[in-house]
Design a protein around this motif. Structure first.
Motif, short mmCIF file in Angstrom:
data_model
loop_
_atom_site.label_atom_id
_atom_site.label_comp_id
_atom_site.label_asym_id
_atom_site.label_seq_id
_atom_site.Cartn_x
_atom_site.Cartn_y
_atom_site.Cartn_z
N GLN B 104 -4.75 1.13 -9.03
CA GLN B 104 -4.64 -0.16 -8.34
C GLN B 104 -3.40 -0.30 -7.48
O GLN B 104 -3.30 -1.22 -6.69
N LYS B 108 -2.53 -3.01 -4.49
CA LYS B 108 -1.56 -4.06 -4.77
C LYS B 108 -0.49 -4.12 -3.67
O LYS B 108 -0.06 -5.19 -3.24
N ALA B 111 -1.88 -5.91 -0.84
CA ALA B 111 -1.85 -7.36 -1.08
C ALA B 111 -0.45 -7.91 -0.79
O ALA B 111 -0.29 -9.00 -0.22
N ASP B 112 0.55 -7.14 -1.17
CA ASP B 112 1.95 -7.58 -0.94
C ASP B 112 2.28 -7.62 0.55
O ASP B 112 3.00 -8.51 1.01
N SER B 121 -2.34 -13.85 -0.80
CA SER B 121 -3.25 -12.78 -1.25
C SER B 121 -3.56 -12.97 -2.73
O SER B 121 -2.69 -13.29 -3.52
N PHE B 123 -4.91 -10.89 -5.79
CA PHE B 123 -5.15 -9.49 -6.17
C PHE B 123 -5.91 -9.44 -7.48
O PHE B 123 -5.46 -9.99 -8.50
N LEU B 124 -7.06 -8.78 -7.46
CA LEU B 124 -7.90 -8.76 -8.66
C LEU B 124 -7.66 -7.55 -9.54
O LEU B 124 -8.17 -7.48 -10.65
N GLY B 125 -6.94 -6.56 -9.07
CA GLY B 125 -6.59 -5.43 -9.92
C GLY B 125 -7.64 -4.34 -9.94
O GLY B 125 -8.63 -4.37 -9.19
N ALA B 126 -7.38 -3.38 -10.86
CA ALA B 126 -8.25 -2.20 -10.95
C ALA B 126 -9.60 -2.58 -11.54
O ALA B 126 -9.72 -3.58 -12.23
#
Lengths: 648, 213
Positions: B104, B108, B111-112, B121, B123-126
């Protein structure tokens, strides 16, 4: 491959490389041999057969006996001690032959992999949550900033209308009280009290909005703390005396000066002292103490009120957290005061706390560091300030004086009177210039502290009146007391001897008193005619003989000469300044002109300075010339004052 | 510009699992007000690419690779106060990894970068399940969806996600990226309208600028 060779290789591998626990134990469990992995994992010293199987295994008090372990042919799970104190679980097989047993143990790889994956996932999730939290924090900070902005704007915009309601209600109460019924007056009073409270609340909200939005700007000044505290106590004397509460003060007198923001710190003292008064019953006392503790100055405000319930103490310094304790005379509280106080103290790098027991009163403590971290500018100010003069508490014995205080604001007069008391003096009061003139007609005074801004007759007018009707040597030492509405120069030009800016400290009073010549003044109402001018004190600025000569020959000419001198000299000095910057060669001519005008009038000091400028050859450099100009300006003001004293 | 000395110091601490030292390096760089893009590209991204190569060459174990990634993820937390404090432009993006993918960190970082450019943003992750992704889009109504694919064999799952999202939200612009699309996978995307492949942070910033303007 021969079996012996293969066995050798396997033994060697088991001994040096394999991640397997290997132990050879005897019938009593003593470890006879082991491999490298076991030594590394356990961190134990296996030489000289000093370890037992039970030294290797973690014992939670339920380990089977050695016989039970050895006779169990199935895989047995045990934990072993590791050198990093993190026990590891191994799955063991025991192979027994005669008196010896081979012990082999290994980890479950699948279990380890699962653990790793779970940890990685947990780490990811924790990091994602941290990201989300950080983002929400940033959003909250932005929302908080908007809230503060809104709070500030609302409070600011509401202050004016509330102020108008307050003033108009006061106006109505004053102007229409005779025509209004008792009920109507009560209604108006309610409007006044409520709007006053709203104004307080709005001021507090504005303060909080400023502090919360990080705009607590401290204007640090080097301050004599003990005097500062005394002054703040005296400001609360009136409300304390209304409730028959005594304000006592004790201090460690030799405190060094502190860097603090006097206005903000005054807010702290006012809040703590007025709170103490608010919650104290009549005929009690409030003790304010100042003392040193290590690198901190500590202040405590102790009352004899009902005390604060223990459960309320943790919330005391938060917004809108009023206590369940009732004020003793129905005084109101915005619930914001202590929060503001806390923020101001924190801003000064100090700390505030309270000790309280129900029924025994409360003590609010706060600490201030002796040396606040300073900016370079502050440090310079600190270096440049001269050490505070020592306060002479018995000054009155050495220099007895009759003192008159003239001020329409009773609380201010009261404050100066308290400070004078500390020097040993008892002052008399007048609340108006008219009253003061009457008082001065009846009694002799050595020094008069005269407020400039007074209704009807102000301080300047009163001084002019004194000079018009009395010779200089009969006029007491006059100290102008002002709130910055007029400059020092203007006061001195009007005939004052000293100028003090509010708020006035004990050092200011001591310094002013130090300049008084005992017995040189004082009148008792005897009017002296204008043309007497018996003994004017023109000092070293004027040659009286020249002036007297003119007066004898042509008084009108003298008057015209003086007005011309007073009108034209400032312009000539200004011209001189410009010439230095633009055309220095013209300086001698201009100086000659000024000198000529001064000689005509017998303005001796000015003539001397002009001569100095002319004699400084080659023409004086920038800083020296500036000094001459400063001298010239000062001497002109002094000469002007001397001329005014002579009623020109 | 991060010096070779700082880079090598950081990398050796990352490979030996010395989280505290890595943290010190990043804190010092942040104190020196290093631009976040520079920190992400020249330190975090470069070292993680190098760790990946070392693993492929069997010079480090997968455990070390996981550890390096975990440390880097933790260090991103140090940067957040800088990233989130900027002004907002009023746009938002949902970033997710393709289902069954556990890498991820790249997504990420993307998203940053959006945050740094004033976007919000989410961020939903892996390993984002498709249903969860759609729920998030429904809730946040983003201007853009970003999907990350680290492994080339996840291509069918990426296509499935795109199809599902486009069916439910036909107007939503999608950007895709990640190491898994470095090879042939990229060409398979040409058949989707409204789907843009982004191959670098630099290009992403250009795209955001275009969307923004």
């Amino acid at each position: 491959m021969d079996k012996a060779f293969a066995a050798d290789i396997l033994t060697q591998y088991l001994d040096l490389e394999a991640s397997i626990i290997f132990l050879l134990i005897d019938s009593k469990g003593v470890v006879l041999e082991t491999n490298q992995y076991t030594k590394t994992m356990t961190g134990l010293d296996f030489s000289n057969q000093q370890q037992n199987l039970y030294d290797v295994l973690v014992d939670f008090g339920n380990l089977p006996s050695l016989e039970e372990i050895k006779n169990n042919s199935s895989v047995q799970m045990f934990n072993i001690q590791t050198s990093d104190n993190l026990p590891q679980t191994f799955y063991f097989n025991f192979f027994q032959k005669d008196d010896f047993t081979i012990v082999l143990g290994q980890m479950d790889q699948q279990e380890t992999d699962e653990l790793r994956n779970n940890l990685l996932q947990a780490n990811n999730e924790a990091n994602n949550l941290t990201r989300e939290l950080q983002k929400k924090n940033a959003q909250l900070e932005q929302l908080n900033a908007v809230k503060n902005q809104f709070l500030g704007m609302a409070a600011h915009d509401l202050r004016n209308p509330i102020g108008i309601i307050l003033r108009y209600s006061e106006f109505l109460i004053d102007e229409a009280k005779k025509t209004l019924t008792r009920d109507q007056l009560d209604l108006l009073n309610s409007i006044k009290i409520s709007s006053n409270f709203m104004l307080l609340l709005l001021n507090d909200l504005l303060d909080i909005a400023k502090i919360e939005s990080g705009k607590l700007e401290l204007k640090l000044e080097l301050t004599n703390f003990v005097e500062f505290v005394k002054r703040n106590i005296s400001l609360n004397q009136i409300i304390a005396s209304q409730k028959k509460i005594k304000l006592n003060f004790q201090s460690y007198e030799y405190l060094p000066q502190l860097m603090l923001d006097p206005l903000k710190m005054e807010q702290v003292f006012n809040n703590l002292i007025s709170n103490a008064i608010k919650y104290s019953p009549a005929n009690t006392s409030v003790l304010i103490s100042v003392f040193q503790s290590g690198d901190y100055v500590m202040v405590s405000v102790k009352d004899q009120g009902p005390g604060i319930p223990e459960a309320e103490i943790p919330n005391l310094f938060k917004a809108f957290q009023t206590t369940s304790v009732q004020s003793t005379a129905g005084e109101k509280s915005t619930g914001l005061g202590l929060m503001i106080v806390n923020k101001i103290i924190l801003g000064h790098q100090g700390r505030i706390w309270v000790e309280s027991k129900q029924g025994e009163g409360s003590i609010f403590f706060f600490s201030l560091p002796m040396v606040l971290e300073r900016t370079e500018k502050d440090s310079q100010a600190l270096r440049q300030k001269s050490p505070a003069p020592k306060i002479r508490y018995n000054l009155a014995k050495k220099k007895p004086l009759e003192i008159l205080l003239v001020d329409d604001q009773v609380e201010h007069m009261h404050m100066i009177s308290i400070l004078l008391n500390q020097l040993g003096y008892q002052a008399q009061f007048s609340r108006s210039a008219r009253q003061a003139l009457e008082e001065m007609g009846k009694n002799t005074f050595d020094i008069v502290f005269l407020d400039i801004k007074m209704p009807e007759i102000d301080g300047i007018t009163m001084t002019e009146h004194l000079y018009r009707h009395h010779p200089r040597n009969k006029i007491p030492f006059l100290v102008a007391v002002t709130g910055a509405e007029i400059s020092k120069e203007e006061c001195l030009a009007a005939g004052f001897d000293e100028f003090l800016l509010k708020p006035i400290g004990i050092e200011d009073l001591q310094a002013a008193i130090g300049h008084v010549n005992i017995g040189s003044s004082a009148f008792t109402g005897e009017e002296v005619s204008k043309d007497k001018m018996s003994s004017p004190k023109p000092g070293p600025f004027l040659n009286l003989e020249v002036l007297e000569e003119y007066r004898k020959i042509d008084p009108e000419f003298l008057t015209a000469l003086v007005s011309m001198f007073l009108e034209q000299t400032p312009g000539a000095i200004e011209e001189l300044k410009k010439t230095f910057d633009e055309n220095p060669r013209n300086i001698p001519g201009l100086v000659d002109q000024i000198q000529g005008a001064c000689e005509n009038l017998g303005a001796t000091k000015l003539v001397k300075i002009c001569q100095n400028i002319r004699e400084s050859a080659p023409p004086a450099g920038g800083s020296e010339f500036e000094r001459y100009l400063e001298n010239l300006e000062t001497a002109f003001l002094e000469t002007k004052q001397a001329l005014q004293q002579m009623k020109f | 510009m991060i010096s070779t000395e700082i880079y090598n110091n950081y990398l050796s601490n990352l490979l030996s699992g010395n989280r505290a030292n890595c943290s010190k390096v990043v804190e010092e760089l942040l104190d020196q007000k290093i631009p976040v893009q520079e920190l992400y590209l020249e330190l975090f991204q470069s070292t993680l690419y190098e760790v990946g190569k070392l693993w492929e060459k069997n010079e480090i174990s997968v455990a070390v690779e996981h550890m390096a990634t975990a440390i880097t993820e933790g260090l991103l937390n140090l940067v957040y106060p800088v990233i989130f404090s900027g002004d907002r432009v009023g746009k938002s993006v949902v970033i997710a990894c393709v289902a069954k993918e556990f890498h991820q960190i790249g997504a990420k970082m993307i998203a940053d970068i959006f945050e740094l450019n004033g976007w919000d943003s989410f961020f939903l992750g892996a390993n984002t399940p498709s249903q969860e992704l759609q729920k998030m889009i429904e809730e946040k109504q983003p201007d853009l969806l970003g999907l990350s694919m680290s492994l080339s064999f996840s291509m069918p799952r990426l296509e499935k996600m795109i199809n599902e999202v486009q069916f439910a939200f036909p107007q939503l612009a999608i950007i895709v990226g990640g190491q898994g699309l470095q090879g042939e996978g990229r060409s398979l995307l040409s058949k989707y309208s409204n789907v843009t492949y982004i191959d670098s942070i630099g290009e992403l910033e250009k795209t955001i600028g275009v969307s923004d303007g």
